[in-house]
Design a protein around this motif. Structure first.
Motif, PDB file in Angstrom:
ATOM      1  N   GLN A 597       0.809  -1.216   0.000  1.00  0.00           N
ATOM      2  CA  GLN A 597       0.000   0.000   0.000  1.00  0.00           C
ATOM      3  C   GLN A 597       0.842   1.266   0.000  1.00  0.00           C
ATOM      4  O   GLN A 597       0.312   2.352  -0.214  1.00  0.00           O
ATOM      5  N   THR A 598       2.136   1.144   0.245  1.00  0.00           N
ATOM      6  CA  THR A 598       2.979   2.336   0.353  1.00  0.00           C
ATOM      7  C   THR A 598       3.235   2.942  -1.018  1.00  0.00           C
ATOM      8  O   THR A 598       3.147   2.277  -2.056  1.00  0.00           O
ATOM      9  N   ASN A 599       3.610   4.208  -1.019  1.00  0.00           N
ATOM     10  CA  ASN A 599       3.981   4.873  -2.268  1.00  0.00           C
ATOM     11  C   ASN A 599       5.205   4.232  -2.898  1.00  0.00           C
ATOM     12  O   ASN A 599       5.368   4.224  -4.117  1.00  0.00           O
ATOM     13  N   THR A 600       6.082   3.690  -2.034  1.00  0.00           N
ATOM     14  CA  THR A 600       7.294   3.039  -2.549  1.00  0.00           C
ATOM     15  C   THR A 600       6.948   1.921  -3.513  1.00  0.00           C
ATOM     16  O   THR A 600       7.645   1.710  -4.513  1.00  0.00           O
ATOM     17  N   LYS A 602       4.075   1.564  -5.224  1.00  0.00           N
ATOM     18  CA  LYS A 602       2.955   1.912  -6.095  1.00  0.00           C
ATOM     19  C   LYS A 602       3.169   1.446  -7.525  1.00  0.00           C
ATOM     20  O   LYS A 602       2.217   1.152  -8.252  1.00  0.00           O
ATOM     21  N   GLN A 605       1.353  -1.641  -8.540  1.00  0.00           N
ATOM     22  CA  GLN A 605      -0.101  -1.511  -8.655  1.00  0.00           C
ATOM     23  C   GLN A 605      -0.819  -2.804  -8.267  1.00  0.00           C
ATOM     24  O   GLN A 605      -1.812  -3.198  -8.873  1.00  0.00           O
TER      25      GLN A 605
END
Length: 644
Positions: A597-600, A602, A605
């Motif tokens: 779920q982290t931006n790292t 992303k 997807q």
């Protein structure tokens, strides 16, 4: 008068010498003995009521005692049985490397070595000086439980760091690991060889300048998984002060045989032995030549690889291997490997330090060489080969199953293979990219995941663990110099490092000099300044760990591994400590929702089409949620905290 006579007698006693003449042996309590000449290392031992004079050689700058027997010959009726300890007695000539254990000659339908092979080599920078002794490293060679010897590994650079190194041999193939899982043929004979070698080292190493209370067990590949099983076994409790596991752990796919009886029946059938009665089968196998058994091992390996494909060659499990014996083997004897040692949180003897690591491209060279044609054929022929076939089979190899009776917490469980598309995406007409993606996926699933889980399991036992990644593609010898014949390595030498690949076994040249099975040098060092810097750091890291149970970088102690930091040591010409070891990739293989779920993460997807309503707050532990890891006989009990 009697006392004076005894003194005179002690002064004039001489010990039978070699061609260099006799040397004087003084009695205990007299004047200090003259130090042995540098070119004439002789050690006197006394243990279990037996005395021995052990003659070695001077191999500047250290002493070597070659081919020292630690176990009685495991031949005839003692084939497949636990070894019997050998106690040194009389004159022991330790000037020649031993013959290796029986094994195939890579690429040929023949074998080399002897069945009477339970020997070890001792390398020491100094003979006893009256101090507590130097730290000791016991080296267990790799080779997929089928190849290798104690004498292949030159240890000059390690010994130069003021440690004693003991390299051991153990029975290979079905001679060492054949099992039906019953009291008739419980298996693990070779693991008992290793335990006995460590016990022998504990008993005798003080006579050779080592500290019997500072013994680190170290191995590579199958030797690494064995080192962990041996060090944490109940029968070896208290013998070791640390473990170094290079490119392997007891969670590795190749570590154990989940179906040993089928392997044993195949070996017996191919050798014409009856299988209706296990006792009759074993007696028949004990009367065969060792060569016939080892040749059948090779046939079984080839047949399984042909049937199962390249992934079996990368993952191992192509023949006899260690087994988990259960609490007792039916003969009222304790097991060497009762169950997966990492599953026992109350095991106080597991609270010893661990140094473990991998190379950055464990399977890449194999994917681009010996398995290249098969992989390309499948990429062309099978739609969605990467996610529908490769990922599915690797998930099966990991053995991770989601327990649907438990709240999802931080886990998605075993992700659908469609969720791996972004991780494995490549241009369909670019087969080189496809090969690269397969090498990345197989390296992650077969090596990086077990390394991460093992390092974390240790940290949950209040024992320091240190994780490294070897990243230097230098000019020194590659894995094929040490591991030729192993399916992951192949039968040809591949020393090209122009593409920056660092694959399985490539780090060995930075600790050891490559030698043949009987200790003859097969390659001279021809590195560059960067190679020298990496060797200096890598050998220092290992010997610091052996000496202190920790790792240093510069003048600072390295912080032990933590799942919150995912911290690891990058081994390179400019070594450093980094964070987030394959952070998103490990989250993907292990289904760690909080990571994904982290931006790292992303870019992958993964969660775009996944319900998040039950994902929890981050307090649940992976070990409480995953049903099992590593096959039918393994569970990941040491809870992997999610962190971040």
């Amino acid at each position: 008068m009697v006392l004076w006579g005894l003194v005179l007698l002690g002064i004039f006693i001489t010990v039978k010498g070699d061609e260099r003449g006799a040397r004087v042996r003084r009695i205990v309590g007299g004047d200090p003995a003259i130090a042995p000449p540098e070119d004439d290392p002789v050690v006197f031992t006394r243990f279990n009521g037996k005395s021995a004079r052990v003659l070695g050689v001077r191999d500047l700058p250290h002493y070597v005692f070659r081919g020292v027997r630690y176990g009685h010959p495991p031949v005839g009726k003692e084939r497949f049985l636990r070894p019997r300890q050998y106690f040194l007695e009389g004159f022991e000539n330790a000037t020649h490397f031993p013959s290796p254990c029986v094994q195939p000659v890579p690429g040929q339908n023949t074998v080399l070595g002897k069945e009477d092979c339970l020997f070890l080599n001792i390398f020491t920078p100094t003979l006893p000086t009256g101090t507590e002794g130097l730290p000791v490293i016991v080296w267990i060679h790799g080779g997929g439980f089928r190849y290798g010897s104690a004498s292949q590994y030159g240890v000059r650079h390690l010994v130069g760091k003021q440690v004693v190194v003991v390299t051991i041999q153990y029975r290979l193939g079905s001679l060492g690991f054949l099992s039906t899982g019953t009291k008739t043929l419980p298996g693990n004979a070779a693991l008992w060889d290793m335990v006995l070698a460590v016990q022998w080292t504990r008993n005798y190493i003080g006579f050779f300048g080592g500290n019997p209370h500072r013994i680190v067990v170290m191995g590579h590949g199958s030797g690494a998984s064995s080192a962990i099983m041996v060090a944490l076994s109940n029968v070896a409790k208290g013998l070791t002060s640390g473990i170094v596991a290079m490119s392997g752990s007891s969670l590795s796919r190749f570590a154990v045989d989940d179906a040993p009886k089928s392997t044993a029946v195949e070996v017996a059938d191919a050798n014409g032995c009856p299988t209706g009665s296990e006792l009759t089968m074993v007696r028949c196998l004990q009367n065969l030549s060792p060569a016939s058994i080892i040749k059948v091992d090779s046939s079984i390996e080839t047949e399984r690889m042909t049937k199962q494909g390249f992934l079996s060659g990368l993952a191992g499990k192509l023949g006899s291997a260690p087994v988990f014996e259960g609490r007792r083997d039916g003969r009222s004897l304790p097991p060497v490997s009762e169950k997966e040692p990492l599953n026992d949180p109350d095991s106080s003897h597991s609270k010893i330090p661990l140094l473990t690591g991998i190379t950055k491209d464990e399977t890449k060279r194999a994917c681009q060489n010996q398995f290249k044609d098969e992989i390309i054929k499948n990429l062309k022929k099978i739609p969605d080969f990467l996610d529908k076939v490769v990922v599915k089979n690797l998930q099966s190899a990991l053995g991770i199953e989601f327990n649907k009776n438990t709240s999802a917490g931080n886990l998605l469980g075993l992700l659908d293979t469609n969720q791996f598309k972004n991780y494995l995406s490549y241009q369909k007409d670019n087969l080189v990219q496809g090969l690269g993606k397969i090498s990345e996926a197989t390296s992650d699933a077969l090596f990086n995941v077990p390394a991460l889980l093992t390092a974390d399991a240790w940290s949950k036992q209040d024992a320091p663990s240190f994780l490294y990644r070897f990243e230097h593609a230098g000019k020194l010898g590659k894995g094929s110099n040490f591991l030729k014949g192993l399916p992951l390595i192949g039968n040809t030498s591949q020393n090209d490092a122009s593409d920056g690949t660092v694959s399985h076994g490539d780090e060995l040249a930075y600790l050891f000099e490559s030698q043949d099975m009987e200790g003859r040098s097969i390659q001279s060092d021809s590195g560059n300044p960067d190679d020298d810097r990496v060797r200096e750091f890598f050998t220092q890291m290992v010997t610091d760990f052996a000496r202190f149970g920790k790792v240093r970088l510069g003048d600072q102690d390295v912080k032990p591994f933590s799942i919150n930091d995912n911290n690891f040591i990058e081994v390179s010409p400019k070594p450093k400590v980094s964070r987030d070891f394959r952070y998103c990739e490990m989250g993907l293989w292990l289904g760690l929702a909080q990571r994904l779920q982290t931006n790292t993460c992303k870019l992958f997807q993964v969660l775009d089409a996944t319900p998040l309503g039950t994902l929890g707050s981050g307090t649940q532990k992976l070990g409480q949620t995953i049903g099992k890891v590593g096959g039918d006989s393994k569970k990941l009990l040491p809870s992997l905290g999610i962190g971040r």
